[in-house]
Scaffold this motif. Structure first.
Motif, mmCIF file in Angstrom:
data_model
loop_
_atom_site.group_PDB
_atom_site.id
_atom_site.type_symbol
_atom_site.label_atom_id
_atom_site.label_comp_id
_atom_site.label_asym_id
_atom_site.label_seq_id
_atom_site.Cartn_x
_atom_site.Cartn_y
_atom_site.Cartn_z
ATOM 1 N N MET A 1 46.333 45.873 47.259
ATOM 2 C CA MET A 1 47.536 45.414 47.936
ATOM 3 C C MET A 1 48.827 45.851 47.231
ATOM 4 O O MET A 1 49.825 46.062 47.867
ATOM 5 C CB MET A 1 47.508 43.917 48.152
ATOM 6 C CG MET A 1 47.720 43.075 46.942
ATOM 7 S SD MET A 1 48.666 41.663 47.439
ATOM 8 C CE MET A 1 50.230 42.088 46.766
ATOM 9 N N HIS A 2 48.747 46.035 45.880
ATOM 10 C CA HIS A 2 49.931 46.555 45.191
ATOM 11 C C HIS A 2 50.113 48.035 45.521
ATOM 12 O O HIS A 2 51.247 48.515 45.592
ATOM 13 C CB HIS A 2 49.798 46.332 43.685
ATOM 14 C CG HIS A 2 49.778 44.875 43.310
ATOM 15 N ND1 HIS A 2 48.640 44.130 43.341
ATOM 16 C CD2 HIS A 2 50.766 44.044 42.940
ATOM 17 C CE1 HIS A 2 48.933 42.884 42.981
ATOM 18 N NE2 HIS A 2 50.205 42.811 42.734
ATOM 19 N N LEU A 24 37.923 50.249 40.346
ATOM 20 C CA LEU A 24 38.485 49.319 39.360
ATOM 21 C C LEU A 24 37.429 48.664 38.473
ATOM 22 O O LEU A 24 37.748 48.059 37.453
ATOM 23 C CB LEU A 24 39.337 48.262 40.069
ATOM 24 C CG LEU A 24 40.593 48.836 40.725
ATOM 25 C CD1 LEU A 24 41.329 47.780 41.525
ATOM 26 C CD2 LEU A 24 41.527 49.468 39.695
ATOM 27 N N LYS A 27 37.004 52.165 35.482
ATOM 28 C CA LYS A 27 38.305 52.847 35.516
ATOM 29 C C LYS A 27 38.243 54.250 34.904
ATOM 30 O O LYS A 27 37.556 54.451 33.903
ATOM 31 C CB LYS A 27 39.341 51.995 34.776
ATOM 32 C CG LYS A 27 39.621 50.686 35.501
ATOM 33 C CD LYS A 27 40.544 49.787 34.732
ATOM 34 C CE LYS A 27 40.669 48.469 35.459
ATOM 35 N NZ LYS A 27 41.369 47.460 34.696
ATOM 36 N N LYS A 40 46.154 49.066 35.208
ATOM 37 C CA LYS A 40 46.042 48.665 36.615
ATOM 38 C C LYS A 40 46.625 49.720 37.535
ATOM 39 O O LYS A 40 47.473 50.520 37.110
ATOM 40 C CB LYS A 40 46.799 47.354 36.834
ATOM 41 C CG LYS A 40 46.135 46.177 36.150
ATOM 42 C CD LYS A 40 46.809 44.880 36.501
ATOM 43 C CE LYS A 40 46.096 43.749 35.779
ATOM 44 N NZ LYS A 40 46.353 42.465 36.330
ATOM 45 N N PRO A 42 48.904 50.135 41.107
ATOM 46 C CA PRO A 42 49.168 51.559 41.298
ATOM 47 C C PRO A 42 49.924 52.185 40.117
ATOM 48 O O PRO A 42 50.621 51.502 39.390
ATOM 49 C CB PRO A 42 50.060 51.559 42.530
ATOM 50 C CG PRO A 42 50.842 50.279 42.426
ATOM 51 C CD PRO A 42 49.898 49.290 41.819
ATOM 52 N N GLN A 91 55.992 38.499 43.940
ATOM 53 C CA GLN A 91 55.071 38.951 42.901
ATOM 54 C C GLN A 91 54.436 37.763 42.178
ATOM 55 O O GLN A 91 53.226 37.675 42.050
ATOM 56 C CB GLN A 91 55.856 39.828 41.904
ATOM 57 C CG GLN A 91 55.040 40.352 40.762
ATOM 58 C CD GLN A 91 54.373 41.668 41.119
ATOM 59 O OE1 GLN A 91 54.112 41.936 42.293
ATOM 60 N NE2 GLN A 91 54.104 42.481 40.151
HETATM 61 N N1 LIG Z 1 51.779 43.699 38.339
HETATM 62 C C1 LIG Z 1 51.015 44.809 38.816
HETATM 63 C C2 LIG Z 1 49.701 44.280 39.384
HETATM 64 C C3 LIG Z 1 48.776 45.389 39.844
HETATM 65 C C4 LIG Z 1 47.381 44.877 40.103
HETATM 66 O O1 LIG Z 1 47.083 43.679 40.026
HETATM 67 N N2 LIG Z 1 46.482 45.817 40.443
HETATM 68 C C5 LIG Z 1 45.107 45.485 40.659
HETATM 69 C C6 LIG Z 1 44.621 46.026 41.994
HETATM 70 S S1 LIG Z 1 45.544 45.367 43.353
HETATM 71 C C7 LIG Z 1 44.274 46.151 39.568
HETATM 72 O O2 LIG Z 1 44.502 47.285 39.195
HETATM 73 N N3 LIG Z 1 43.284 45.411 39.059
HETATM 74 C C8 LIG Z 1 42.391 45.896 38.056
HETATM 75 C C9 LIG Z 1 42.311 44.974 36.887
HETATM 76 O O3 LIG Z 1 42.987 43.908 36.888
HETATM 77 O O4 LIG Z 1 41.570 45.281 35.957
HETATM 78 C C10 LIG Z 1 51.793 45.585 39.872
HETATM 79 O O5 LIG Z 1 52.658 44.979 40.523
HETATM 80 O O6 LIG Z 1 51.575 46.804 40.025
#
Ligand SMILES: N[C@@H](CCC(=O)N[C@@H](CS)C(=O)NCC(=O)O)C(=O)O
Length: 219
Positions: A1-2, A24, A27, A40, A42, A91
């Motif tokens: 979703m990000h 994910l 990675k 993480k 994007p 957020q």
């Molecule tokens: N604060 C970050 C959050 C990004 C995020 O939560 N990404 C998730 C997917 S939507 C992710 O990469 N999760 C993998 C993990 O937490 O290890 C942003 O706004 O880009």
């Protein structure tokens, strides 16, 4: 979703991009190299340089391609500050503190996060009534999508999937008429349709994230 936030911004601006899918649960070294701090998605890689954190990326896109496509943020500093205030609210309050935890918990903990989510949605509903001149976000079309539209789409565009997982109505038209009509109108816009994953693809994906987290917290 990000990632959806970033894709939508690039589409609104009309910037061509290549989307690289990331597993994910396993990675890639590229992701760890591009975002060593949070690891993480994007990450936007532009001219070989990585920009991480979706809200940072959205502002980067707006500033980098200023003369291409519509502006995502308003020009006036006060109006920009207002948008940034609500960006942070999305957020932190609507996603990280509530919706995310509601999705990956069970029982009482889940109830608590859902209750908090409802309180935050009420605050958003009231806040947006004051933010939009007529108390409603209209008209919505591909020519006038802005930053808050991106966040609404990315957070609640797939609310039916979230409702199925939580077995609860989230975007209730009776309780949150402005948000409901906003999401409904946005979901009709062509670029939004392009980035909204199909229900039957998103549901198993979110369920697997949920089960993965439930298992790790039980271990
Ligand atoms: N604060 C970050 C959050 C990004 C995020 O939560 N990404 C998730 C997917 S939507 C992710 O990469 N999760 C993998 C993990 O937490 O290890 C942003 O706004 O880009």
């Amino acid at each position: 979703m990000h990632s959806k936030r970033v894709e939508l911004a690039l589409k609104i601006k009309g910037i061509p991009y290549e989307h690289v899918e990331e597993d994910l649960l396993n990675k890639s070294t590229l992701l760890l190299q591009y975002n060593p701090v949070y690891k993480k998605v994007p990450v936007l890689v532009h001219n070989g340089k990585p920009v991480a954190e979706s809200l940072v990326i959205l502002e980067y896109i707006d500033e980098t391609w200023k003369s291409i496509g519509p502006p995502l943020l308003p020009e006036d500093p006060f109006n920009r500050a207002q948008v940034r205030f609500w960006m942070n609210f999305f957020q932190q309050q609507l996603f990280e503190d509530t919706l995310f935890y509601a999705t990956i918990t069970d029982g009482e903990a889940q109830e608590k996060h859902i209750k908090e989510l409802f309180e935050k949605l009420k605050l958003l509903e009231e806040g947006m009534k004051g933010y939009f001149p007529n108390g409603i976000r209209t008209p919505v079309d591909s020519e006038n999508l802005r930053l808050l539209d991106i966040l609404v789409c990315a957070t609640f565009g797939s609310y039916k999937v979230q409702e199925e997982i939580l077995a609860k109505k989230i975007i209730d038209p009776e309780k949150y008429p402005l948000i409901f009509s906003w999401v409904t109108a946005l979901n009709e816009v062509a670029v939004v349709k392009e980035v909204n994953p199909p229900h039957e693809k998103l549901l198993p994906l979110l369920l697997s994230v949920r089960n993965h987290n439930l298992k790790s917290s039980a271990a």
